[in-house]
Scaffold this motif. Sequence first.
Motif, PDB file in Angstrom:
ATOM      1  N   UNK A  18       5.856   7.460   8.727  1.00  0.00           N
ATOM      2  CA  UNK A  18       5.081   8.441   9.481  1.00  0.00           C
ATOM      3  C   UNK A  18       3.751   8.769   8.821  1.00  0.00           C
ATOM      4  N   UNK A  19       3.645   8.558   7.521  1.00  0.00           N
ATOM      5  CA  UNK A  19       2.443   8.952   6.786  1.00  0.00           C
ATOM      6  C   UNK A  19       1.824   7.786   6.032  1.00  0.00           C
ATOM      7  N   UNK A  20       2.040   6.587   6.543  1.00  0.00           N
ATOM      8  CA  UNK A  20       1.536   5.405   5.848  1.00  0.00           C
ATOM      9  C   UNK A  20       0.020   5.435   5.645  1.00  0.00           C
ATOM     10  N   UNK A  21      -0.809   5.826   6.629  1.00  0.00           N
ATOM     11  CA  UNK A  21      -2.259   5.876   6.375  1.00  0.00           C
ATOM     12  C   UNK A  21      -2.629   6.807   5.227  1.00  0.00           C
ATOM     13  N   UNK A  22      -1.994   7.984   5.149  1.00  0.00           N
ATOM     14  CA  UNK A  22      -2.310   8.925   4.078  1.00  0.00           C
ATOM     15  C   UNK A  22      -1.891   8.376   2.716  1.00  0.00           C
ATOM     16  N   UNK A  23      -0.720   7.736   2.657  1.00  0.00           N
ATOM     17  CA  UNK A  23      -0.249   7.164   1.399  1.00  0.00           C
ATOM     18  C   UNK A  23      -1.127   5.992   0.984  1.00  0.00           C
ATOM     19  N   UNK A  24      -1.527   5.162   1.954  1.00  0.00           N
ATOM     20  CA  UNK A  24      -2.432   4.052   1.651  1.00  0.00           C
ATOM     21  C   UNK A  24      -3.739   4.566   1.057  1.00  0.00           C
ATOM     22  N   UNK A  25      -4.285   5.632   1.638  1.00  0.00           N
ATOM     23  CA  UNK A  25      -5.532   6.188   1.124  1.00  0.00           C
ATOM     24  C   UNK A  25      -5.387   6.708  -0.289  1.00  0.00           C
ATOM     25  N   UNK A  26      -4.256   7.371  -0.569  1.00  0.00           N
ATOM     26  CA  UNK A  26      -4.041   7.904  -1.910  1.00  0.00           C
ATOM     27  C   UNK A  26      -3.888   6.789  -2.941  1.00  0.00           C
ATOM     28  N   UNK A  27      -3.316   5.666  -2.527  1.00  0.00           N
ATOM     29  CA  UNK A  27      -3.111   4.534  -3.445  1.00  0.00           C
ATOM     30  C   UNK A  27      -4.296   3.577  -3.459  1.00  0.00           C
ATOM     31  N   UNK A  28      -5.293   3.815  -2.613  1.00  0.00           N
ATOM     32  CA  UNK A  28      -6.428   2.903  -2.528  1.00  0.00           C
ATOM     33  C   UNK A  28      -6.044   1.540  -1.987  1.00  0.00           C
ATOM     34  N   UNK A  29      -5.123   1.516  -1.013  1.00  0.00           N
ATOM     35  CA  UNK A  29      -4.604   0.256  -0.479  1.00  0.00           C
ATOM     36  C   UNK A  29      -5.096   0.036   0.940  1.00  0.00           C
ATOM     37  N   UNK A  30      -5.153  -1.215   1.333  1.00  0.00           N
ATOM     38  CA  UNK A  30      -5.475  -1.580   2.713  1.00  0.00           C
ATOM     39  C   UNK A  30      -4.214  -1.456   3.567  1.00  0.00           C
ATOM     40  N   UNK A  31      -4.347  -1.469   4.899  1.00  0.00           N
ATOM     41  CA  UNK A  31      -3.140  -1.423   5.750  1.00  0.00           C
ATOM     42  C   UNK A  31      -2.162  -2.559   5.458  1.00  0.00           C
ATOM     43  N   UNK A  32      -2.682  -3.744   5.162  1.00  0.00           N
ATOM     44  CA  UNK A  32      -1.795  -4.868   4.845  1.00  0.00           C
ATOM     45  C   UNK A  32      -1.046  -4.627   3.544  1.00  0.00           C
ATOM     46  N   UNK A  33      -1.756  -4.114   2.536  1.00  0.00           N
ATOM     47  CA  UNK A  33      -1.099  -3.819   1.256  1.00  0.00           C
ATOM     48  C   UNK A  33      -0.099  -2.675   1.413  1.00  0.00           C
ATOM     49  N   UNK A  34      -0.452  -1.673   2.216  1.00  0.00           N
ATOM     50  CA  UNK A  34       0.465  -0.554   2.421  1.00  0.00           C
ATOM     51  C   UNK A  34       1.740  -0.957   3.134  1.00  0.00           C
ATOM     52  N   UNK A  35       1.672  -1.999   3.971  1.00  0.00           N
ATOM     53  CA  UNK A  35       2.864  -2.456   4.690  1.00  0.00           C
ATOM     54  C   UNK A  35       3.931  -2.984   3.734  1.00  0.00           C
ATOM     55  N   UNK A  36       3.530  -3.348   2.522  1.00  0.00           N
ATOM     56  CA  UNK A  36       4.524  -3.812   1.547  1.00  0.00           C
ATOM     57  C   UNK A  36       5.491  -2.705   1.141  1.00  0.00           C
ATOM     58  N   UNK A  37       5.096  -1.456   1.306  1.00  0.00           N
ATOM     59  CA  UNK A  37       6.015  -0.344   1.028  1.00  0.00           C
ATOM     60  C   UNK A  37       7.224  -0.403   1.964  1.00  0.00           C
ATOM     61  N   UNK A  38       6.978  -0.745   3.227  1.00  0.00           N
ATOM     62  CA  UNK A  38       8.073  -0.867   4.186  1.00  0.00           C
ATOM     63  C   UNK A  38       8.866  -2.145   3.944  1.00  0.00           C
ATOM     64  N   UNK A  39       8.157  -3.248   3.698  1.00  0.00           N
ATOM     65  CA  UNK A  39       8.832  -4.534   3.497  1.00  0.00           C
ATOM     66  C   UNK A  39       9.759  -4.485   2.286  1.00  0.00           C
ATOM     67  N   UNK A  40       9.299  -3.861   1.201  1.00  0.00           N
ATOM     68  CA  UNK A  40      10.114  -3.791  -0.016  1.00  0.00           C
ATOM     69  C   UNK A  40      11.379  -2.978   0.216  1.00  0.00           C
ATOM     70  N   UNK A  41      11.270  -1.889   0.959  1.00  0.00           N
ATOM     71  CA  UNK A  41      12.438  -1.039   1.226  1.00  0.00           C
ATOM     72  C   UNK A  41      13.496  -1.801   2.017  1.00  0.00           C
ATOM     73  N   UNK A  42      13.085  -2.413   3.116  1.00  0.00           N
ATOM     74  CA  UNK A  42      14.058  -3.109   3.964  1.00  0.00           C
ATOM     75  C   UNK A  42      14.614  -4.360   3.286  1.00  0.00           C
ATOM     76  N   UNK A  43      13.827  -5.003   2.452  1.00  0.00           N
ATOM     77  CA  UNK A  43      14.287  -6.219   1.787  1.00  0.00           C
ATOM     78  C   UNK A  43      15.494  -5.958   0.896  1.00  0.00           C
ATOM     79  N   UNK A  44      15.547  -4.772   0.291  1.00  0.00           N
ATOM     80  CA  UNK A  44      16.662  -4.465  -0.605  1.00  0.00           C
ATOM     81  C   UNK A  44      17.815  -3.746   0.085  1.00  0.00           C
ATOM     82  N   UNK A  45      17.509  -2.965   1.125  1.00  0.00           N
ATOM     83  CA  UNK A  45      18.564  -2.153   1.749  1.00  0.00           C
ATOM     84  C   UNK A  45      19.382  -2.918   2.776  1.00  0.00           C
ATOM     85  N   UNK A  46      18.857  -4.002   3.313  1.00  0.00           N
ATOM     86  CA  UNK A  46      19.454  -4.652   4.474  1.00  0.00           C
ATOM     87  C   UNK A  46      20.760  -5.374   4.160  1.00  0.00           C
TER      88      UNK A  46
END
Length: 510
Positions: A18-46
């Motif tokens: 829900x807050x990916x744009x805000x978190x990306x801005x705080x980390x200085x990441x692009x939308x593509x780099x920020x998407x790794x936050x979601x990919x990493x979570x699902x990769x381990x939990x699935x």
Amino acid sequence: MSVLVGITGGLGINIVTANLPAIQGALGATPTEGAWLLAAYYATSISLSALLVKFRYQFGLRLFADLGLGLYILVTAAHLLSNDLRSAVALRAAQGVAAAPMTSLAILYMTAAWPEARRATAVALGMGASQLGVPLARVISPDLLQIGQWHGLYLLELGLALVCFAGITLVRLPPIPRTMRFEWGDLASFALFAPGLGLLAVAITMGRYVWWFEAPWIGVCLATAVVLLAAAILLELHRERPLLDIRWLSSGEMLRLLAGVVLFRLALSEQTTGAVGFMQVLGLTNDQMQTLFWIELCAMIVGFVWIGLTIKPERPLTPLAFALSLIIAASWLDAHSTSLTRPAQMYLTQGLMAFAGAFFLPPVQMFGISRAMARSQAHFVSFVMLFSAGVNLGSLLGSSLLGTFVIVREKFHSNQLTQSLSLADPQVAARVRQLAGAYAHTLGDARLRSAEGLALLQQQATREAYVLAYNDAFALVAALALLTFVWIVGLRLRIWIWRRRQALAAEVAG
């Protein structure tokens, strides 16, 4: 305790989504780099569901609950020390592991609070407690960001996790018989299943960000996932006591159940990806959509209470058909949106979507559990793995495919809208002059004002192209839900005919 644990686990990934744009801005990441936050979570939990069930049956619920929540607290606290993308992605992957037991704990606490005769109701309400995090994350996020920026999100998670840990210490679950044991072959199977499903989740999540045909590593991930999963299946087929009963999971009944789970998750992506993405294209933020999310939250609660009180595990198709009819109606109404549409125009449709979403998971899960437990606890482990993988992969597929479809259709509509725009057209020229007038007091050069007017016209054309693309996506979801509805009704009719024939045969034999 069930509601508390369920909400805590549900907020984990949803509050980031829900807050990916805000978190990306705080980390200085692009939308593509920020998407790794979601990919990493699902990769381990699935892929952890099967191992967690075996762990619970071998070591008991107390150790299962203490270790699960303890790890969740440590990982959430570590997020407060993270200030760069790499550490944030690593912690998201760790939280995928830590959050995996939370849904199970929510269901177990709910079943302990209800009598045995209402076990189906308890499972439905426990599942509902875990799903409340989806709309709740968007309801509370604006205030949390104002209080502590992106660290404020993790402070709430940490506080809830600490309260949950205190709660499970005071309110213990009743013990269960310890009947299963790990085998060395389980580790070998998991070593193949986990990376296979993880790579599949990464490829599905990141495909639309790096684009499917432009990043060679997406193909490498998919090919490697196929090889690993095929090797795991071959290994399981030749084991005397497999971790997963592949023969049973590949039966027609289980494959139909998996197909239903995936199709439903694809249809429900209209709410999480379609409606929210549509509003964001129009420039709205979470705080401007809070009323919409409150309506979704209330509709979801009502839906889970309704299905909890009326659920019949032996007849899962009736509530599924009812839910699909609501999804069809809501998606078709949303397909007529315009650039003037605002959250108020979606209160009804998104409320219907949230209400329908509550009718999906409990009947399917209870039907599968009843079929699995009628055979053995080993089959229960297999079903949990199938159900968890289907839900997660269906959700990822829905978001990724719908997002990809919107991008493709936006390019199409943008080309259709702009190819006829020419300054030789009096209407176009008048519109450019009108838009350029906004810069009359700041730009003295007429050519610069005209260029700014053209840029604004192009922005408006792009916005309208996105509106048309999302309308196409809503219509696609409605068509997909309609096909699924026809399939479900066909299955229900076939079952009715079979039962009728059985009854007639019994009468003749009698």
